[in-house]
Write a protein that holds these residues in place. Structure first.
Motif, PDB file in Angstrom:
ATOM      1  N   VAL A 169      36.958  40.278  42.211  1.00 39.61           N
ATOM      2  CA  VAL A 169      38.183  39.538  41.864  1.00 39.61           C
ATOM      3  C   VAL A 169      38.392  39.570  40.348  1.00 39.61           C
ATOM      4  O   VAL A 169      39.494  39.838  39.866  1.00 39.61           O
ATOM      5  CB  VAL A 169      38.113  38.086  42.382  1.00 39.61           C
ATOM      6  N   LEU A 170      37.329  39.318  39.593  1.00 35.44           N
ATOM      7  CA  LEU A 170      37.430  39.350  38.131  1.00 35.44           C
ATOM      8  C   LEU A 170      37.787  40.747  37.620  1.00 35.44           C
ATOM      9  O   LEU A 170      38.587  40.902  36.692  1.00 35.44           O
ATOM     10  CB  LEU A 170      36.123  38.883  37.498  1.00 35.44           C
ATOM     11  N   ILE A 171      37.204  41.758  38.235  1.00 37.78           N
ATOM     12  CA  ILE A 171      37.483  43.143  37.834  1.00 37.78           C
ATOM     13  C   ILE A 171      38.948  43.474  38.084  1.00 37.78           C
ATOM     14  O   ILE A 171      39.611  44.067  37.231  1.00 37.78           O
ATOM     15  CB  ILE A 171      36.550  44.118  38.585  1.00 37.78           C
ATOM     16  N   MET A 172      39.453  43.084  39.251  1.00 36.80           N
ATOM     17  CA  MET A 172      40.867  43.352  39.553  1.00 36.80           C
ATOM     18  C   MET A 172      41.779  42.650  38.561  1.00 36.80           C
ATOM     19  O   MET A 172      42.752  43.223  38.087  1.00 36.80           O
ATOM     20  CB  MET A 172      41.208  42.932  40.986  1.00 36.80           C
ATOM     21  N   LYS A 173      41.473  41.408  38.239  1.00 38.99           N
ATOM     22  CA  LYS A 173      42.294  40.656  37.293  1.00 38.99           C
ATOM     23  C   LYS A 173      42.251  41.271  35.895  1.00 38.99           C
ATOM     24  O   LYS A 173      43.244  41.251  35.176  1.00 38.99           O
ATOM     25  CB  LYS A 173      41.841  39.198  37.226  1.00 38.99           C
TER      26      LYS A 173
END
Length: 79
Positions: A57-61
């Motif tokens: 999730v953090l990587i996508m954001k």
């Protein structure tokens, strides 16, 4: 950061890094640590999958490219 450390037996993580790092370096070099970590990894797969999902999730954001994490993710997915 206001994040509670759980389980509470990990309270030593509140100590300054300059104290923890040298102690961990010594401890992690022992056969005892090797055995404990190996046994833990055998039962911690669901924990690792949960952490990876949170990282994803953090990587996508962030929209960052993460080739190393992408390679590691493939290994995590294996049974």
């Amino acid at each position: 950061m206001g994040i509670n450390i759980k389980p509470s037996k990990l309270h030593y993580f509140k100590l300054p890094v300059f104290l923890i790092a040298p102690i961990f370096k010594i401890i992690m070099g022992t056969k005892f640590a090797e055995t404990v970590m190996a046994k833990h990894t055998a039962v911690a797969k669901s924990e690792m999958v949960c952490l990876q999902n949170e990282f994803d999730v953090l990587i996508m954001k962030s929209k960052m490219e993460t080739p190393s994490i992408d390679k590691l993710r493939k290994n995590l997915a294996k049974d």
